[in-house]
Motif scaffolding. Structure first.
Motif, PDB file in Angstrom:
ATOM      1  N   THR A 145      58.692  51.076  42.355  1.00  0.00           N
ATOM      2  CA  THR A 145      58.422  51.581  41.014  1.00  0.00           C
ATOM      3  C   THR A 145      59.531  51.102  40.087  1.00  0.00           C
ATOM      4  OG1 THR A 145      59.659  53.634  41.359  1.00  0.00           O
ATOM      5  CG2 THR A 145      57.297  53.688  41.850  1.00  0.00           C
ATOM      6  N   LEU A 146      59.298  51.237  38.798  1.00  0.00           N
ATOM      7  CA  LEU A 146      60.294  50.897  37.781  1.00  0.00           C
ATOM      8  C   LEU A 146      60.501  52.079  36.860  1.00  0.00           C
ATOM      9  CD1 LEU A 146      58.950  47.383  36.731  1.00  0.00           C
ATOM     10  CD2 LEU A 146      60.980  47.846  38.090  1.00  0.00           C
ATOM     11  N   THR A 147      61.736  52.301  36.479  1.00  0.00           N
ATOM     12  CA  THR A 147      62.077  53.287  35.466  1.00  0.00           C
ATOM     13  C   THR A 147      62.775  52.540  34.349  1.00  0.00           C
ATOM     14  OG1 THR A 147      62.373  54.992  37.144  1.00  0.00           O
ATOM     15  CG2 THR A 147      63.357  55.410  34.980  1.00  0.00           C
ATOM     16  N   TYR A 148      62.333  52.774  33.118  1.00  0.00           N
ATOM     17  CA  TYR A 148      62.920  52.091  31.971  1.00  0.00           C
ATOM     18  C   TYR A 148      63.870  53.028  31.238  1.00  0.00           C
ATOM     19  CZ  TYR A 148      59.135  48.855  32.900  1.00  0.00           C
ATOM     20  OH  TYR A 148      58.294  47.971  33.502  1.00  0.00           O
ATOM     21  N   HIS A 149      64.940  52.486  30.705  1.00  0.00           N
ATOM     22  CA  HIS A 149      65.905  53.251  29.925  1.00  0.00           C
ATOM     23  C   HIS A 149      65.420  53.278  28.475  1.00  0.00           C
ATOM     24  CE1 HIS A 149      68.507  53.246  33.411  1.00  0.00           C
ATOM     25  NE2 HIS A 149      68.293  51.956  33.505  1.00  0.00           N
ATOM     26  N   MET A 150      64.473  54.181  28.230  1.00  0.00           N
ATOM     27  CA  MET A 150      63.775  54.215  26.947  1.00  0.00           C
ATOM     28  C   MET A 150      64.678  54.591  25.781  1.00  0.00           C
ATOM     29  SD  MET A 150      60.963  53.049  27.895  1.00  0.00           S
ATOM     30  CE  MET A 150      59.825  53.274  26.561  1.00  0.00           C
ATOM     31  N   GLU A 151      65.834  55.155  26.047  1.00  0.00           N
ATOM     32  CA  GLU A 151      66.770  55.480  24.970  1.00  0.00           C
ATOM     33  C   GLU A 151      67.325  54.219  24.317  1.00  0.00           C
ATOM     34  OE1 GLU A 151      69.340  54.885  28.587  1.00  0.00           O
ATOM     35  OE2 GLU A 151      67.406  55.836  28.223  1.00  0.00           O
ATOM     36  N   LYS A 152      67.069  53.072  24.911  1.00  0.00           N
ATOM     37  CA  LYS A 152      67.575  51.811  24.372  1.00  0.00           C
ATOM     38  C   LYS A 152      66.596  51.139  23.414  1.00  0.00           C
ATOM     39  CE  LYS A 152      70.737  51.162  28.065  1.00  0.00           C
ATOM     40  NZ  LYS A 152      71.714  50.297  28.574  1.00  0.00           N
ATOM     41  N   VAL A 153      65.451  51.770  23.196  1.00  0.00           N
ATOM     42  CA  VAL A 153      64.469  51.217  22.253  1.00  0.00           C
ATOM     43  C   VAL A 153      64.154  52.268  21.197  1.00  0.00           C
ATOM     44  CG1 VAL A 153      63.455  49.629  23.934  1.00  0.00           C
ATOM     45  CG2 VAL A 153      62.465  51.896  23.658  1.00  0.00           C
ATOM     46  N   TYR A 154      63.617  51.831  20.076  1.00  0.00           N
ATOM     47  CA  TYR A 154      63.206  52.753  19.023  1.00  0.00           C
ATOM     48  C   TYR A 154      62.090  53.667  19.522  1.00  0.00           C
ATOM     49  CZ  TYR A 154      65.963  50.243  15.575  1.00  0.00           C
ATOM     50  OH  TYR A 154      66.995  49.688  14.869  1.00  0.00           O
ATOM     51  N   ASP A 155      62.006  54.854  18.910  1.00  0.00           N
ATOM     52  CA  ASP A 155      60.999  55.839  19.300  1.00  0.00           C
ATOM     53  C   ASP A 155      59.579  55.283  19.242  1.00  0.00           C
ATOM     54  OD1 ASP A 155      62.802  57.828  19.886  1.00  0.00           O
ATOM     55  OD2 ASP A 155      62.558  58.875  17.983  1.00  0.00           O
ATOM     56  N   ILE A 156      59.268  54.475  18.224  1.00  0.00           N
ATOM     57  CA  ILE A 156      57.902  53.954  18.099  1.00  0.00           C
ATOM     58  C   ILE A 156      57.536  53.083  19.307  1.00  0.00           C
ATOM     59  CG2 ILE A 156      58.453  51.893  16.734  1.00  0.00           C
ATOM     60  CD1 ILE A 156      55.800  52.540  15.172  1.00  0.00           C
ATOM     61  N   ILE A 157      58.506  52.410  19.876  1.00  0.00           N
ATOM     62  CA  ILE A 157      58.255  51.612  21.084  1.00  0.00           C
ATOM     63  C   ILE A 157      58.134  52.538  22.282  1.00  0.00           C
ATOM     64  CG2 ILE A 157      59.193  49.851  22.634  1.00  0.00           C
ATOM     65  CD1 ILE A 157      60.503  48.589  20.133  1.00  0.00           C
ATOM     66  N   SER A 158      59.067  53.451  22.403  1.00  0.00           N
ATOM     67  CA  SER A 158      59.069  54.401  23.518  1.00  0.00           C
ATOM     68  C   SER A 158      57.767  55.207  23.571  1.00  0.00           C
ATOM     69  CB  SER A 158      60.266  55.343  23.370  1.00  0.00           C
ATOM     70  OG  SER A 158      60.251  56.324  24.359  1.00  0.00           O
ATOM     71  N   LYS A 159      57.293  55.642  22.417  1.00  0.00           N
ATOM     72  CA  LYS A 159      56.100  56.494  22.377  1.00  0.00           C
ATOM     73  C   LYS A 159      54.803  55.706  22.549  1.00  0.00           C
ATOM     74  CE  LYS A 159      58.402  60.200  20.061  1.00  0.00           C
ATOM     75  NZ  LYS A 159      58.674  60.931  18.860  1.00  0.00           N
ATOM     76  N   ASN A 160      54.880  54.397  22.521  1.00  0.00           N
ATOM     77  CA  ASN A 160      53.709  53.563  22.772  1.00  0.00           C
ATOM     78  C   ASN A 160      53.788  52.905  24.146  1.00  0.00           C
ATOM     79  OD1 ASN A 160      51.861  53.682  20.429  1.00  0.00           O
ATOM     80  ND2 ASN A 160      53.778  53.232  19.369  1.00  0.00           N
ATOM     81  N   HIS A 161      54.575  53.522  24.999  1.00  0.00           N
ATOM     82  CA  HIS A 161      54.678  53.104  26.395  1.00  0.00           C
ATOM     83  C   HIS A 161      54.270  54.310  27.243  1.00  0.00           C
ATOM     84  CE1 HIS A 161      55.977  50.317  29.448  1.00  0.00           C
ATOM     85  NE2 HIS A 161      56.537  51.338  30.078  1.00  0.00           N
ATOM     86  N   PHE A 162      53.624  54.074  28.372  1.00  0.00           N
ATOM     87  CA  PHE A 162      53.070  55.145  29.207  1.00  0.00           C
ATOM     88  C   PHE A 162      52.166  56.029  28.364  1.00  0.00           C
ATOM     89  CE2 PHE A 162      57.286  54.766  31.632  1.00  0.00           C
ATOM     90  CZ  PHE A 162      56.767  53.811  32.482  1.00  0.00           C
ATOM     91  N   ASN A 163      51.231  55.396  27.656  1.00  0.00           N
ATOM     92  CA  ASN A 163      50.372  56.137  26.727  1.00  0.00           C
ATOM     93  C   ASN A 163      48.887  55.847  26.904  1.00  0.00           C
ATOM     94  OD1 ASN A 163      50.637  53.498  25.747  1.00  0.00           O
ATOM     95  ND2 ASN A 163      50.463  54.124  23.627  1.00  0.00           N
ATOM     96  N   SER A 164      48.478  55.377  28.075  1.00  0.00           N
ATOM     97  CA  SER A 164      47.050  55.125  28.284  1.00  0.00           C
ATOM     98  C   SER A 164      46.286  56.449  28.259  1.00  0.00           C
ATOM     99  CB  SER A 164      46.814  54.393  29.609  1.00  0.00           C
ATOM    100  OG  SER A 164      47.370  55.101  30.698  1.00  0.00           O
ATOM    101  N   ASN A 165      45.037  56.387  27.766  1.00  0.00           N
ATOM    102  CA  ASN A 165      44.200  57.565  27.660  1.00  0.00           C
ATOM    103  C   ASN A 165      42.752  57.193  27.948  1.00  0.00           C
ATOM    104  OD1 ASN A 165      43.159  60.069  27.135  1.00  0.00           O
ATOM    105  ND2 ASN A 165      43.242  59.847  24.917  1.00  0.00           N
ATOM    106  N   PRO A 166      42.241  57.592  29.122  1.00  0.00           N
ATOM    107  CA  PRO A 166      42.910  58.389  30.134  1.00  0.00           C
ATOM    108  C   PRO A 166      44.022  57.595  30.826  1.00  0.00           C
ATOM    109  CG  PRO A 166      40.814  57.619  30.989  1.00  0.00           C
ATOM    110  CD  PRO A 166      40.888  57.183  29.541  1.00  0.00           C
TER     111      PRO A 166
END
Length: 127
Positions: free
Chosen positions: A51-72
Protein backbone atom coordinates in the motif's frame (compact mmCIF):
# COMPACT_ATOMS: atom_id res chain seq x y z
CA UNK A 1 -1.53 27.05 -8.19
CA UNK A 2 0.14 24.28 -6.26
CA UNK A 3 3.34 24.73 -4.28
CA UNK A 4 5.40 23.96 -7.36
CA UNK A 5 3.74 26.76 -9.34
CA UNK A 6 1.57 24.45 -11.46
CA UNK A 7 -1.98 25.59 -12.19
CA UNK A 8 -4.79 23.50 -10.77
CA UNK A 9 -8.16 23.82 -12.54
CA UNK A 10 -11.27 21.95 -11.51
CA UNK A 11 -13.89 24.32 -12.77
CA UNK A 12 -15.70 24.99 -15.99
CA UNK A 13 -15.06 28.34 -17.62
CA UNK A 14 -17.20 30.03 -20.28
CA UNK A 15 -15.52 32.18 -22.93
CA UNK A 16 -17.01 33.47 -26.15
CA UNK A 17 -20.11 31.33 -25.69
CA UNK A 18 -18.10 28.11 -25.25
CA UNK A 19 -17.85 26.20 -22.02
CA UNK A 20 -14.66 24.36 -21.10
CA UNK A 21 -14.55 21.07 -19.24
CA UNK A 22 -12.73 20.53 -16.00
CA UNK A 23 -9.12 19.47 -16.49
CA UNK A 24 -7.81 16.02 -15.81
CA UNK A 25 -4.90 16.08 -13.40
CA UNK A 26 -1.95 13.76 -12.83
CA UNK A 27 0.06 14.44 -9.69
CA UNK A 28 3.64 13.60 -10.63
CA UNK A 29 5.80 12.95 -7.57
CA UNK A 30 9.30 14.29 -8.02
CA UNK A 31 12.21 12.09 -7.04
CA UNK A 32 14.35 13.89 -4.43
CA UNK A 33 17.78 12.58 -3.47
CA UNK A 34 17.00 9.27 -5.20
CA UNK A 35 13.77 8.70 -3.28
CA UNK A 36 10.05 9.48 -3.21
CA UNK A 37 9.85 9.18 0.58
CA UNK A 38 9.44 12.93 1.01
CA UNK A 39 5.85 12.45 -0.22
CA UNK A 40 4.92 8.78 0.09
CA UNK A 41 5.45 5.89 2.46
CA UNK A 42 5.17 2.23 1.53
CA UNK A 43 3.17 -0.07 3.78
CA UNK A 44 1.14 -3.28 3.74
CA UNK A 45 -2.59 -3.93 3.95
CA UNK A 46 -4.42 -6.53 6.03
CA UNK A 47 -3.45 -9.27 3.54
CA UNK A 48 0.21 -8.30 3.32
CA UNK A 49 -0.13 -6.54 -0.05
CA UNK A 50 1.73 -3.30 -0.77
CA UNK A 51 0.00 0.00 0.00
CA UNK A 52 0.99 3.66 -0.24
CA UNK A 53 0.42 6.48 2.20
CA UNK A 54 0.82 10.04 0.94
CA UNK A 55 1.95 12.99 3.05
CA UNK A 56 -1.05 15.10 2.12
CA UNK A 57 0.05 17.99 4.33
CA UNK A 58 2.60 18.75 1.61
CA UNK A 59 -0.05 19.69 -0.95
CA UNK A 60 -2.77 22.34 -1.01
CA UNK A 61 -6.16 21.40 0.43
CA UNK A 62 -7.83 21.46 -3.01
CA UNK A 63 -5.44 18.72 -4.14
CA UNK A 64 -5.74 16.76 -0.92
CA UNK A 65 -9.54 16.88 -0.99
CA UNK A 66 -9.65 15.65 -4.59
CA UNK A 67 -7.67 12.55 -3.71
CA UNK A 68 -9.33 9.40 -2.30
CA UNK A 69 -12.66 10.86 -3.41
CA UNK A 70 -14.27 8.26 -5.68
CA UNK A 71 -18.04 7.94 -5.30
CA UNK A 72 -18.85 5.19 -4.80
CA UNK A 73 -15.47 4.26 -3.34
CA UNK A 74 -13.25 2.30 -5.72
CA UNK A 75 -11.31 -0.06 -3.47
CA UNK A 76 -8.16 -2.01 -4.19
CA UNK A 77 -9.12 -4.14 -1.19
CA UNK A 78 -12.68 -4.12 0.16
CA UNK A 79 -11.70 -5.70 3.48
CA UNK A 80 -8.84 -3.28 4.22
CA UNK A 81 -10.61 -0.27 2.68
CA UNK A 82 -7.55 0.71 0.63
CA UNK A 83 -8.36 2.80 -2.43
CA UNK A 84 -7.54 1.72 -5.97
CA UNK A 85 -4.26 3.29 -7.06
CA UNK A 86 -5.45 4.63 -10.42
CA UNK A 87 -9.22 5.05 -10.10
CA UNK A 88 -9.85 5.64 -6.39
CA UNK A 89 -9.01 9.34 -6.74
CA UNK A 90 -9.74 12.08 -9.25
CA UNK A 91 -6.11 13.21 -8.93
CA UNK A 92 -3.84 10.21 -9.29
CA UNK A 93 -0.32 10.47 -7.86
CA UNK A 94 2.44 8.71 -9.80
CA UNK A 95 6.21 8.64 -9.44
CA UNK A 96 8.02 10.69 -12.07
CA UNK A 97 9.80 7.60 -13.47
CA UNK A 98 6.47 5.78 -13.84
CA UNK A 99 4.95 8.86 -15.48
CA UNK A 100 7.77 9.13 -18.03
CA UNK A 101 7.61 5.40 -18.83
CA UNK A 102 3.78 5.29 -18.98
CA UNK A 103 2.93 8.76 -20.24
CA UNK A 104 0.00 7.71 -22.43
CA UNK A 105 -1.60 5.57 -19.71
CA UNK A 106 -1.37 8.39 -17.14
CA UNK A 107 -2.75 11.02 -19.51
CA UNK A 108 -5.56 8.76 -20.74
CA UNK A 109 -6.59 8.07 -17.13
CA UNK A 110 -6.79 11.80 -16.35
CA UNK A 111 -8.55 12.52 -19.65
CA UNK A 112 -11.14 9.79 -19.04
CA UNK A 113 -12.01 11.34 -15.67
CA UNK A 114 -12.26 14.87 -17.10
CA UNK A 115 -14.24 13.76 -20.15
CA UNK A 116 -16.95 12.58 -17.78
CA UNK A 117 -16.85 15.95 -15.93
CA UNK A 118 -15.59 14.18 -12.84
CA UNK A 119 -18.60 11.87 -12.68
CA UNK A 120 -17.90 9.19 -10.07
CA UNK A 121 -15.88 11.57 -7.86
CA UNK A 122 -16.81 14.00 -5.10
CA UNK A 123 -14.98 17.04 -6.45
CA UNK A 124 -14.02 20.09 -4.46
CA UNK A 125 -13.77 22.82 -7.08
CA UNK A 126 -12.83 25.83 -4.95
CA UNK A 127 -10.04 26.48 -2.52
Amino acid sequence: MDRLGNRVFLKKIERDGRKSSINGIVGVIQKVNGSYEWFKTNGTNCYGNATLTYHMEKVYDIISKNHFNSNPEVWHCNSCKTYDYFDGSYITFVEEEYFLENLQKCIENAYKKSKNDGSGYNLLKKK
